[in-house]
Design an enzyme around this catalytic site. Structure first.
Site, PDB file in Angstrom:
ATOM      1  N   SER A 155       0.823  -1.206   0.000  1.00  0.00           N
ATOM      2  CA  SER A 155       0.000   0.000   0.000  1.00  0.00           C
ATOM      3  C   SER A 155       0.863   1.265   0.000  1.00  0.00           C
ATOM      4  O   SER A 155       1.674   1.456  -0.902  1.00  0.00           O
ATOM      5  CB  SER A 155      -0.964  -0.035   1.189  1.00  0.00           C
ATOM      6  OG  SER A 155      -1.947   0.960   1.072  1.00  0.00           O
ATOM      7  N   HIS A 156       0.716   2.122   1.007  1.00  0.00           N
ATOM      8  CA  HIS A 156       1.416   3.413   1.026  1.00  0.00           C
ATOM      9  C   HIS A 156       2.793   3.322   1.666  1.00  0.00           C
ATOM     10  O   HIS A 156       3.483   4.333   1.796  1.00  0.00           O
ATOM     11  CB  HIS A 156       0.590   4.441   1.798  1.00  0.00           C
ATOM     12  CG  HIS A 156       0.378   4.066   3.234  1.00  0.00           C
ATOM     13  ND1 HIS A 156      -0.454   3.042   3.604  1.00  0.00           N
ATOM     14  CD2 HIS A 156       0.902   4.553   4.377  1.00  0.00           C
ATOM     15  CE1 HIS A 156      -0.442   2.924   4.927  1.00  0.00           C
ATOM     16  NE2 HIS A 156       0.382   3.822   5.419  1.00  0.00           N
ATOM     17  N   LYS A 165      -1.238  -9.599   0.132  1.00  0.00           N
ATOM     18  CA  LYS A 165      -2.566  -9.578   0.739  1.00  0.00           C
ATOM     19  C   LYS A 165      -3.482 -10.571   0.051  1.00  0.00           C
ATOM     20  O   LYS A 165      -3.479 -10.681  -1.182  1.00  0.00           O
ATOM     21  CB  LYS A 165      -3.148  -8.160   0.655  1.00  0.00           C
ATOM     22  CG  LYS A 165      -4.481  -7.995   1.368  1.00  0.00           C
ATOM     23  CD  LYS A 165      -4.913  -6.542   1.419  1.00  0.00           C
ATOM     24  CE  LYS A 165      -5.404  -6.053   0.097  1.00  0.00           C
ATOM     25  NZ  LYS A 165      -6.085  -4.738   0.206  1.00  0.00           N
ATOM     26  N   ASP A 308      -2.511   6.304  -3.266  1.00  0.00           N
ATOM     27  CA  ASP A 308      -1.285   5.627  -2.851  1.00  0.00           C
ATOM     28  C   ASP A 308      -0.917   4.563  -3.883  1.00  0.00           C
ATOM     29  O   ASP A 308      -1.527   4.477  -4.955  1.00  0.00           O
ATOM     30  CB  ASP A 308      -1.436   5.040  -1.445  1.00  0.00           C
ATOM     31  CG  ASP A 308      -2.569   4.032  -1.345  1.00  0.00           C
ATOM     32  OD1 ASP A 308      -3.402   3.973  -2.260  1.00  0.00           O
ATOM     33  OD2 ASP A 308      -2.614   3.288  -0.351  1.00  0.00           O
ATOM     34  N   ASP A 310      -1.268   1.377  -4.314  1.00  0.00           N
ATOM     35  CA  ASP A 310      -2.254   0.412  -4.821  1.00  0.00           C
ATOM     36  C   ASP A 310      -3.630   1.037  -4.981  1.00  0.00           C
ATOM     37  O   ASP A 310      -4.611   0.332  -5.242  1.00  0.00           O
ATOM     38  CB  ASP A 310      -2.333  -0.820  -3.920  1.00  0.00           C
ATOM     39  CG  ASP A 310      -2.957  -0.536  -2.570  1.00  0.00           C
ATOM     40  OD1 ASP A 310      -2.721   0.556  -2.031  1.00  0.00           O
ATOM     41  OD2 ASP A 310      -3.669  -1.405  -2.044  1.00  0.00           O
ATOM     42  N   ASP A 312      -5.837   2.279  -2.990  1.00  0.00           N
ATOM     43  CA  ASP A 312      -6.952   2.027  -2.081  1.00  0.00           C
ATOM     44  C   ASP A 312      -7.188   3.217  -1.153  1.00  0.00           C
ATOM     45  O   ASP A 312      -8.142   3.210  -0.376  1.00  0.00           O
ATOM     46  CB  ASP A 312      -6.764   0.727  -1.296  1.00  0.00           C
ATOM     47  CG  ASP A 312      -5.680   0.790  -0.231  1.00  0.00           C
ATOM     48  OD1 ASP A 312      -4.823   1.706  -0.292  1.00  0.00           O
ATOM     49  OD2 ASP A 312      -5.665  -0.086   0.649  1.00  0.00           O
ATOM     50  N   SER A 397      -8.270   6.796   7.882  1.00  0.00           N
ATOM     51  CA  SER A 397      -6.992   6.805   7.166  1.00  0.00           C
ATOM     52  C   SER A 397      -7.168   6.983   5.664  1.00  0.00           C
ATOM     53  O   SER A 397      -6.300   6.612   4.889  1.00  0.00           O
ATOM     54  CB  SER A 397      -6.232   5.511   7.453  1.00  0.00           C
ATOM     55  OG  SER A 397      -7.017   4.376   7.119  1.00  0.00           O
TER      56      SER A 397
END
Length: 550
Positions: A155-156, A165, A308, A310, A312, A397
């Site tokens: 992710s970020h 994941k 970010d 990916d 999301d 977030s």
């Protein structure tokens, strides 16, 4: 705050990509060392190959464990796999393919050989499983096999990290029952020397799927793309070097939007980024430091958006406010959607994590909708999004998803692309920026001040905090006001929150242990202003420290 936060990265800040990939193959984890074990947090297993936390052995074992988990669950359909732009993502995806194919799993990877945002993979899983199945996933004939997926992304996280994941057939993040089983089995496999791992050359044995085409072509069923196009709203989209870069270009062309991809560059070292608060490169679109270069361009567009790696998560920048606090945009998004989505169920709830702003509570009440407050983790929203009983699910977030125009499921994982496009729809339909609309909400409900800070905690203290009960909190007042609730379970679903939340009439705080660092996180909000918030934070530390020491 470090002095270089928000400034452009220097060569000394960049990772050595070759060394990172070499370590992925060369270093062998010792699972007797906690930091080298497979550990699934709220969004999969993450770590750096340089720290022997994300290496080939981890992915071989984790993929084999996922294969075995699928067999136990009777999952026999295809497995969709995608990756983001982190340097470790492609090696990890290649490793996973070797194991999946060797085990006879039908695998679907990107037909364009590119990158796959997390929401696009969730969309693909749900699209496959929707054909021939009812809302509960039961086969109706014609397509009895359910699909699932793997997203290779941290992710970020900083450029030196990798992530892995698993998304089961519901398309969202796997719950703890699944991830705990997978992690435990993966560590067993590593400890036994990988003897149970099957692997082979996947060349010519992997099928393909056009993730981008299916996702982009479907956007008109969740957003008012015509209104965005007709308004001519000026959109600047920054993928932050992530997997959404090709998506934004296609969205602009297909729907005729006045949209500019402000930075189409892909660089595994992320040399173009500005440094986050701790002088690390982190592709966090909710961070004003990571988004500093984008914020300087806010007057060139009606809205600027960031995602970010990916995609999301989302970040929303407006000319009048700069980067919006994620809680502020969530409140505006909820207020707008529940006023403009007539196809949703009249009893569709508003989902939020219990560390999100209380202004969302007031928004929910104004729409006469039930607020569904759950622990941190997007997985809690999955069942409600699937059956349409939750119209919107969001995290503080900057992660959220919502239903299609007809009230059916879109994705069951966070989707930063549709949240960014929603900001444009809001401007197109209302003629006001989301930040202006947020100020109108504060005029109606009050103007809360919100912040998250970290406090030191060792492994033992974090374990105690995770098991803390509201009854363990002896305090009766917080920042001068009587405490009216001490929560260790979420009001919406009764699930343990892995910490505590303390509430007064005018403020609240929540404390949770970090899953990756030796700290605990204190989330706090006050409707009395910054000075009162500081008092809440100070007393929160003291209250938690006393509880941990007892």
């Amino acid at each position: 705050m470090n002095t270089r936060a928000g400034t452009k990265a220097l060569p000394s800040d960049l990772i050595d990509v070759k060394a990172l990939i070499h370590a992925y193959y060369a270093l062998v984890p010792d699972v007797s060392i906690p930091e080298q074990r497979v550990v699934f947090g709220t969004s999969g297993h993450r770590g750096s190959s340089l720290n022997t936390a994300f290496n080939e052995h981890h992915i071989l074992a984790t993929t084999q464990a996922i294969v075995e988990y699928r067999a136990l669950q009777g999952i026999t359909g295809p497995l969709f796999i995608g990756m983001d732009t982190h340097a470790l993502s492609r090696p990890a995806q290649t490793t996973a393919l070797e194991v999946l194919v060797a085990n006879g799993v039908r695998v679907m990877m990107d037909s364009r050989g590119g990158f796959t945002p997390t929401p696009s993979l969730s969309h693909a899983i749900l699209a496959y499983n929707r054909v021939g199945h009812d809302a509960d996933g039961h086969a109706l004939g014609g397509n009895p096999d359910l699909a699932d997926g793997i997203v290779v992304t941290p992710s970020h996280n900083p450029p030196g990290d990798g992530g892995f994941k698993y998304n089961p057939p519901h398309g969202g993040p796997a719950d703890s029952d699944a991830t705990n089983w997978i992690a435990a089995r993966a560590n067993e496999i590593i400890a036994a020397g990988l003897v149970d791992v099957q692997r082979t050359d996947p060349e010519g044995l992997v099928e393909t799927y056009d993730f981008l085409e299916h996702y982009v072509a479907d956007l008109g069923n969740i957003l008012n793309m015509d209104a965005i196009a007709e308004s001519g709203v000026r959109i600047g989209a920054d993928p932050l070097g992530g997997a959404s870069v090709a998506y934004w270009a296609e969205i602009s062309e297909r729907y005729g939007l006045n949209l500019t991809v402000v930075n189409p560059e892909i660089d595994p070292s992320w040399a173009f980024m500005t440094l986050d608060w701790d002088e690390k490169i982190r592709m966090d679109p909710s961070s004003p430091n990571a988004m500093a270069s984008l914020i300087t361009r806010r007057n060139e567009f009606d809205v600027l958006t960031g995602n970010d790696a990916d995609a999301d998560r989302h970040g929303i920048v407006t000319p009048d406010a700069g980067l919006m606090n994620p809680n502020h945009f969530l409140a505006v998004a909820i207020d707008y959607l529940f006023a403009h989505r007539s196809g949703w169920r009249p009893d569709a709830r508003i989902g939020k994590t219990l560390v999100s702003s209380s202004i969302i509570d007031f928004v929910a009440d104004s729409h006469h909708r039930e607020l569904w407050e759950v622990p941190v983790g997007f997985k809690w929203f999955v069942p409600g999004l699937v059956d349409g009983s939750v119209g919107f699910g969001g995290e503080e977030s900057a992660g959220a998803s919502f239903l299609r125009l007809d009230g059916t499921v879109w994705t069951t994982d966070k989707d930063g692309i549709i949240l960014a496009l929603l900001a444009a729809e809001i401007i197109a339909v209302t003629g006001k920026t989301p930040s202006v609309l947020y100020r109108e909400l504060t005029e109606r409900f009050g103007d809360p001040v919100y912040e998250r800070v970290d406090a030191p905690a060792n492994r033992e203290q974090k374990a105690r905090l995770g098991k803390l009960s509201g009854a363990d909190i002896a305090a009766t007042e917080l920042a001068g006001d009587p405490i009216i609730a001490k929560l260790s379970h979420a009001p919406g679903n009764g699930a343990a929150i892995g910490g505590v939340k303390v509430v007064t009439e005018f403020a609240w705080f929540a404390a949770r242990p970090s899953g990756t660092e030796d700290v605990y996180k204190i989330y706090a909000e006050s409707f009395k202003g910054p000075e009162h918030l500081a008092l809440v934070q100070a007393e929160a530390r003291a209250i938690v420290d006393r509880a941990l020491a007892s």
